[in-house]
Motif scaffolding. Structure first.
Motif, mmCIF file in Angstrom:
data_model
loop_
_atom_site.group_PDB
_atom_site.id
_atom_site.type_symbol
_atom_site.label_atom_id
_atom_site.label_comp_id
_atom_site.label_asym_id
_atom_site.label_seq_id
_atom_site.Cartn_x
_atom_site.Cartn_y
_atom_site.Cartn_z
ATOM 1 N N ARG A 35 -63.107 -44.694 -48.293
ATOM 2 C CA ARG A 35 -64.100 -45.249 -49.214
ATOM 3 C C ARG A 35 -63.422 -45.936 -50.395
ATOM 4 O O ARG A 35 -63.802 -47.040 -50.786
ATOM 5 C CB ARG A 35 -65.014 -44.128 -49.709
ATOM 6 N N ASP A 36 -62.405 -45.301 -50.970
ATOM 7 C CA ASP A 36 -61.701 -45.884 -52.112
ATOM 8 C C ASP A 36 -60.973 -47.168 -51.740
ATOM 9 O O ASP A 36 -60.958 -48.127 -52.512
ATOM 10 C CB ASP A 36 -60.713 -44.879 -52.709
ATOM 11 N N ARG A 37 -60.367 -47.203 -50.574
ATOM 12 C CA ARG A 37 -59.679 -48.426 -50.136
ATOM 13 C C ARG A 37 -60.665 -49.558 -49.913
ATOM 14 O O ARG A 37 -60.386 -50.712 -50.216
ATOM 15 C CB ARG A 37 -58.875 -48.169 -48.865
ATOM 16 N N ARG A 38 -61.829 -49.226 -49.379
ATOM 17 C CA ARG A 38 -62.846 -50.242 -49.154
ATOM 18 C C ARG A 38 -63.348 -50.789 -50.491
ATOM 19 O O ARG A 38 -63.515 -51.996 -50.656
ATOM 20 C CB ARG A 38 -64.002 -49.648 -48.358
ATOM 21 N N GLU A 39 -63.576 -49.905 -51.482
ATOM 22 C CA GLU A 39 -64.008 -50.349 -52.807
ATOM 23 C C GLU A 39 -62.925 -51.183 -53.480
ATOM 24 O O GLU A 39 -63.227 -52.175 -54.143
ATOM 25 C CB GLU A 39 -64.356 -49.140 -53.680
ATOM 26 N N GLN A 40 -61.660 -50.804 -53.322
ATOM 27 C CA GLN A 40 -60.559 -51.559 -53.927
ATOM 28 C C GLN A 40 -60.440 -52.943 -53.293
ATOM 29 O O GLN A 40 -60.183 -53.918 -53.985
ATOM 30 C CB GLN A 40 -59.244 -50.794 -53.779
ATOM 31 N N GLU A 42 -62.862 -54.674 -52.027
ATOM 32 C CA GLU A 42 -63.959 -55.481 -52.536
ATOM 33 C C GLU A 42 -63.696 -55.916 -53.969
ATOM 34 O O GLU A 42 -64.058 -57.022 -54.365
ATOM 35 C CB GLU A 42 -65.274 -54.707 -52.448
ATOM 36 N N ALA A 43 -63.048 -55.090 -54.767
ATOM 37 C CA ALA A 43 -62.747 -55.431 -56.156
ATOM 38 C C ALA A 43 -61.656 -56.503 -56.225
ATOM 39 O O ALA A 43 -61.672 -57.335 -57.132
ATOM 40 C CB ALA A 43 -62.301 -54.190 -56.917
ATOM 41 N N ASP A 47 -64.676 -63.344 -56.607
ATOM 42 C CA ASP A 47 -66.130 -63.470 -56.600
ATOM 43 C C ASP A 47 -66.497 -64.948 -56.449
ATOM 44 O O ASP A 47 -66.280 -65.748 -57.353
ATOM 45 C CB ASP A 47 -66.708 -62.897 -57.890
#
Length: 53
Positions: A35-40, A42-43, A47
């Motif tokens: 989950r953290d890798r996926r959020e990172q 995306e960050a 954009d």
């Protein structure tokens, strides 16, 4: 000749209470890392919505 009866291996039954929480804990840790890798990821992605204006 009498047929042999294979009984359950009691060491395996005793090990289940010790091994099952470790397997669950490892699964939770892997889920959090994923989950953290996926959020990172995306960050880190730029954009594109600001460039469309």
């Amino acid at each position: 000749m009498t047929p042999e009866v294979l009984l359950a291996h009691h060491a395996a039954l005793v090990a289940v209470p010790a091994v099952l929480p470790a397997v669950i804990l490892a699964g939770v840790v892997l889920w959090i890392v994923r989950r953290d890798r996926r959020e990172q990821a995306e960050a880190d992605r730029p954009d594109d919505t600001l460039e469309d204006r």
